[in-house]
Design a protein around this motif. Structure first.
Motif, PDB file in Angstrom:
ATOM      1  N   ASP A 107       0.819  -1.218   0.000  1.00  0.00           N
ATOM      2  CA  ASP A 107       0.000   0.000   0.000  1.00  0.00           C
ATOM      3  C   ASP A 107       0.848   1.260   0.000  1.00  0.00           C
ATOM      4  O   ASP A 107       0.401   2.313  -0.453  1.00  0.00           O
ATOM      5  CB  ASP A 107      -0.921   0.001   1.223  1.00  0.00           C
ATOM      6  N   ALA A 108       2.059   1.154   0.530  1.00  0.00           N
ATOM      7  CA  ALA A 108       2.939   2.325   0.589  1.00  0.00           C
ATOM      8  C   ALA A 108       4.377   1.865   0.755  1.00  0.00           C
ATOM      9  O   ALA A 108       4.653   0.738   1.177  1.00  0.00           O
ATOM     10  CB  ALA A 108       2.547   3.247   1.746  1.00  0.00           C
ATOM     11  N   ILE A 109       5.293   2.770   0.422  1.00  0.00           N
ATOM     12  CA  ILE A 109       6.723   2.569   0.640  1.00  0.00           C
ATOM     13  C   ILE A 109       7.164   3.506   1.754  1.00  0.00           C
ATOM     14  O   ILE A 109       6.893   4.718   1.700  1.00  0.00           O
ATOM     15  CB  ILE A 109       7.533   2.899  -0.641  1.00  0.00           C
ATOM     16  N   VAL A 110       7.808   2.957   2.773  1.00  0.00           N
ATOM     17  CA  VAL A 110       8.327   3.770   3.872  1.00  0.00           C
ATOM     18  C   VAL A 110       9.806   4.037   3.613  1.00  0.00           C
ATOM     19  O   VAL A 110      10.606   3.101   3.506  1.00  0.00           O
ATOM     20  CB  VAL A 110       8.156   3.064   5.229  1.00  0.00           C
ATOM     21  N   LEU A 111      10.158   5.310   3.521  1.00  0.00           N
ATOM     22  CA  LEU A 111      11.541   5.700   3.256  1.00  0.00           C
ATOM     23  C   LEU A 111      12.211   6.122   4.557  1.00  0.00           C
ATOM     24  O   LEU A 111      11.756   7.055   5.211  1.00  0.00           O
ATOM     25  CB  LEU A 111      11.573   6.855   2.245  1.00  0.00           C
ATOM     26  N   ILE A 145       3.904   7.171  -0.427  1.00  0.00           N
ATOM     27  CA  ILE A 145       5.201   7.214   0.259  1.00  0.00           C
ATOM     28  C   ILE A 145       4.994   7.692   1.687  1.00  0.00           C
ATOM     29  O   ILE A 145       4.253   8.655   1.927  1.00  0.00           O
ATOM     30  CB  ILE A 145       6.174   8.167  -0.462  1.00  0.00           C
ATOM     31  N   TRP A 146       5.638   7.020   2.637  1.00  0.00           N
ATOM     32  CA  TRP A 146       5.680   7.467   4.026  1.00  0.00           C
ATOM     33  C   TRP A 146       7.121   7.860   4.333  1.00  0.00           C
ATOM     34  O   TRP A 146       8.057   7.168   3.909  1.00  0.00           O
ATOM     35  CB  TRP A 146       5.246   6.371   4.983  1.00  0.00           C
ATOM     36  N   ALA A 147       7.311   8.938   5.055  1.00  0.00           N
ATOM     37  CA  ALA A 147       8.654   9.430   5.369  1.00  0.00           C
ATOM     38  C   ALA A 147       8.971   9.241   6.851  1.00  0.00           C
ATOM     39  O   ALA A 147       8.218   9.712   7.717  1.00  0.00           O
ATOM     40  CB  ALA A 147       8.768  10.911   5.004  1.00  0.00           C
ATOM     41  N   MET A 148      10.074   8.560   7.117  1.00  0.00           N
ATOM     42  CA  MET A 148      10.549   8.439   8.497  1.00  0.00           C
ATOM     43  C   MET A 148      11.239   9.733   8.906  1.00  0.00           C
ATOM     44  O   MET A 148      12.180  10.190   8.249  1.00  0.00           O
ATOM     45  CB  MET A 148      11.538   7.278   8.625  1.00  0.00           C
ATOM     46  N   ILE A 149      10.776  10.309  10.009  1.00  0.00           N
ATOM     47  CA  ILE A 149      11.360  11.529  10.573  1.00  0.00           C
ATOM     48  C   ILE A 149      12.119  11.110  11.825  1.00  0.00           C
ATOM     49  O   ILE A 149      11.524  10.841  12.874  1.00  0.00           O
ATOM     50  CB  ILE A 149      10.254  12.555  10.911  1.00  0.00           C
ATOM     51  N   GLU A 150      13.445  11.026  11.721  1.00  0.00           N
ATOM     52  CA  GLU A 150      14.204  10.413  12.813  1.00  0.00           C
ATOM     53  C   GLU A 150      15.584  11.034  13.041  1.00  0.00           C
ATOM     54  O   GLU A 150      16.423  10.424  13.710  1.00  0.00           O
ATOM     55  CB  GLU A 150      14.331   8.904  12.574  1.00  0.00           C
ATOM     56  N   GLU A 204       9.543  21.521   4.423  1.00  0.00           N
ATOM     57  CA  GLU A 204      10.036  21.161   3.093  1.00  0.00           C
ATOM     58  C   GLU A 204       9.690  19.715   2.764  1.00  0.00           C
ATOM     59  O   GLU A 204       9.223  19.408   1.663  1.00  0.00           O
ATOM     60  CB  GLU A 204      11.559  21.359   3.041  1.00  0.00           C
ATOM     61  N   ILE A 205       9.894  18.822   3.727  1.00  0.00           N
ATOM     62  CA  ILE A 205       9.614  17.406   3.513  1.00  0.00           C
ATOM     63  C   ILE A 205       8.115  17.175   3.336  1.00  0.00           C
ATOM     64  O   ILE A 205       7.675  16.480   2.413  1.00  0.00           O
ATOM     65  CB  ILE A 205      10.147  16.571   4.695  1.00  0.00           C
ATOM     66  N   ALA A 206       7.317  17.769   4.206  1.00  0.00           N
ATOM     67  CA  ALA A 206       5.872  17.527   4.197  1.00  0.00           C
ATOM     68  C   ALA A 206       5.195  18.016   2.923  1.00  0.00           C
ATOM     69  O   ALA A 206       4.135  17.517   2.548  1.00  0.00           O
ATOM     70  CB  ALA A 206       5.230  18.173   5.420  1.00  0.00           C
ATOM     71  N   SER A 207       5.809  18.971   2.257  1.00  0.00           N
ATOM     72  CA  SER A 207       5.226  19.518   1.025  1.00  0.00           C
ATOM     73  C   SER A 207       5.952  19.027  -0.221  1.00  0.00           C
ATOM     74  O   SER A 207       5.776  19.573  -1.306  1.00  0.00           O
ATOM     75  CB  SER A 207       5.262  21.047   1.062  1.00  0.00           C
ATOM     76  N   ALA A 208       6.746  17.960  -0.083  1.00  0.00           N
ATOM     77  CA  ALA A 208       7.647  17.531  -1.150  1.00  0.00           C
ATOM     78  C   ALA A 208       6.941  17.017  -2.399  1.00  0.00           C
ATOM     79  O   ALA A 208       7.368  17.307  -3.521  1.00  0.00           O
ATOM     80  CB  ALA A 208       8.599  16.455  -0.632  1.00  0.00           C
ATOM     81  N   GLU A 251       2.241  10.554   1.925  1.00  0.00           N
ATOM     82  CA  GLU A 251       0.999  10.346   2.662  1.00  0.00           C
ATOM     83  C   GLU A 251       1.152  10.475   4.167  1.00  0.00           C
ATOM     84  O   GLU A 251       0.196  10.858   4.861  1.00  0.00           O
ATOM     85  CB  GLU A 251       0.444   8.960   2.332  1.00  0.00           C
ATOM     86  N   ALA A 252       2.320  10.140   4.705  1.00  0.00           N
ATOM     87  CA  ALA A 252       2.450  10.096   6.155  1.00  0.00           C
ATOM     88  C   ALA A 252       3.869  10.448   6.610  1.00  0.00           C
ATOM     89  O   ALA A 252       4.845  10.166   5.914  1.00  0.00           O
ATOM     90  CB  ALA A 252       2.076   8.709   6.673  1.00  0.00           C
TER      91      ALA A 252
END
Length: 292
Positions: A91-95, A122-127, A137-141, A146-147
């Motif tokens: 359903d999504a790719i987590v980067l 795409i889901w983005a890991m914020i870590e 910048e990331i959230a509007s990329a 999606e997350a």
């Protein structure tokens, strides 16, 4: 834009190297599963794990959302991971370890080039500290994003901080992440609770994350699912109050009033929008429950 009513109360990390765990996941009450190719998998097991996850996706996980955390594109495995799952049933790719809009845009372009389904997100890991500074910048990329998924363990390590019950060490990062997600219409998921024997700590963490505005919590063990589902889903009282607010407001509008009062509290359109969100989420959760 995401489906804002899609329940993601409990998002369980599943080690892709463990075939029995992947099979067990099909019976768990988690809303979403992160099938992990990254942190939970040793370097010499990456290729075999990729095949495990692809096979598991073919048979599916029922109502459960199945997302795959690939290795970073800068690693020896990341590009092959992305190619393998671009046309899979994920359903999504987590980067992992996203620190710039460019990383999201690169993945989106590669997925498009590979002919991936339009609904593969795409889901983005914020870590990392840098990710926090680049949140807007990331959230509007890209529209496929999606997350935002908080990786608080890595963040605490990079901060040279200590895990505390109050989570004071990550409060700024957590709040900024929720703000960025809401500003750009994204889902946002709280970080994991590391202590498996600390049920009270998990309960407090769930309450705190819910009250801050997170959509759900990432988990590291099936026994954490029940609490996450309980606290990140609307209670029966919240559902009843939402219905009452809508009914009271509708009645007031029919009489020509622009506002309504219920139990001494003012009700305006903004309260109705939130009440409708609660009811839509409750309906979606009820649909999930009927398939368990």
């Amino acid at each position: 834009m995401i489906n804002v009513h899609r329940p993601r109360r409990s998002v369980l990390y599943m080690p892709g190297a463990n075939i029995r765990a992947l099979e067990k996941a099909k019976t768990l009450a988690a809303d979403s599963l992160i099938l992990d190719l990254e942190d939970a998998v040793a370097p010499d097991a990456k290729v075999a794990t990729r095949a495990n996850i692809l096979a598991a996706l073919e048979t599916g996980f029922g109502y459960r959302e199945a997302v795959v955390r690939i290795n970073g594109l800068s690693t020896p495995w990341g590009m092959e991971d992305l190619k393998a799952f671009a046309n899979s049933k994920a359903d999504a790719i987590v980067l992992p370890k996203v620190e710039s809009a460019t990383q999201i845009q690169e993945v989106a372009a590669l997925l498009e080039k590979a002919g991936a389904r339009p609904d593969l997100t795409i889901w983005a890991m914020i870590e990392t500290p840098m990710a926090i500074f680049k949140l807007s910048e990331i959230a509007s990329a890209h529209p496929k994003l999606e997350a935002l998924v908080l990786g608080t363990s890595d963040l605490v390590k990079d901060l040279h901080a200590r895990h505390t019950p109050s989570r004071v060490e990550t409060q700024t990062a957590l709040s900024l992440s929720v703000l960025a997600a809401r500003a750009h219409g994204l889902c946002v998921l709280d970080g994991v609770h590391l202590s498996l024997d600390d049920e009270e700590g998990l309960r407090l963490s769930c309450i705190q994350g819910r009250d801050m505005g997170f959509d759900g919590k990432t988990l590291i063990h099936p026994k954490q699912i029940e609490l996450a589902n309980a606290f990140f889903g609307p209670s029966s009282q919240e559902i009843a109050e939402a219905k009452e607010r809508i009914a009271t407001y509708d009645a007031a509008i029919q009489t020509g009033a622009g506002i309504a009062v219920l139990n001494g509290k003012l009700i305006e359109e903004l309260h109705i929008q939130d009440a409708k969100r609660i009811l839509a989420l409750a309906k979606a959760i009820e649909s999930f429950t009927s398939h368990q």
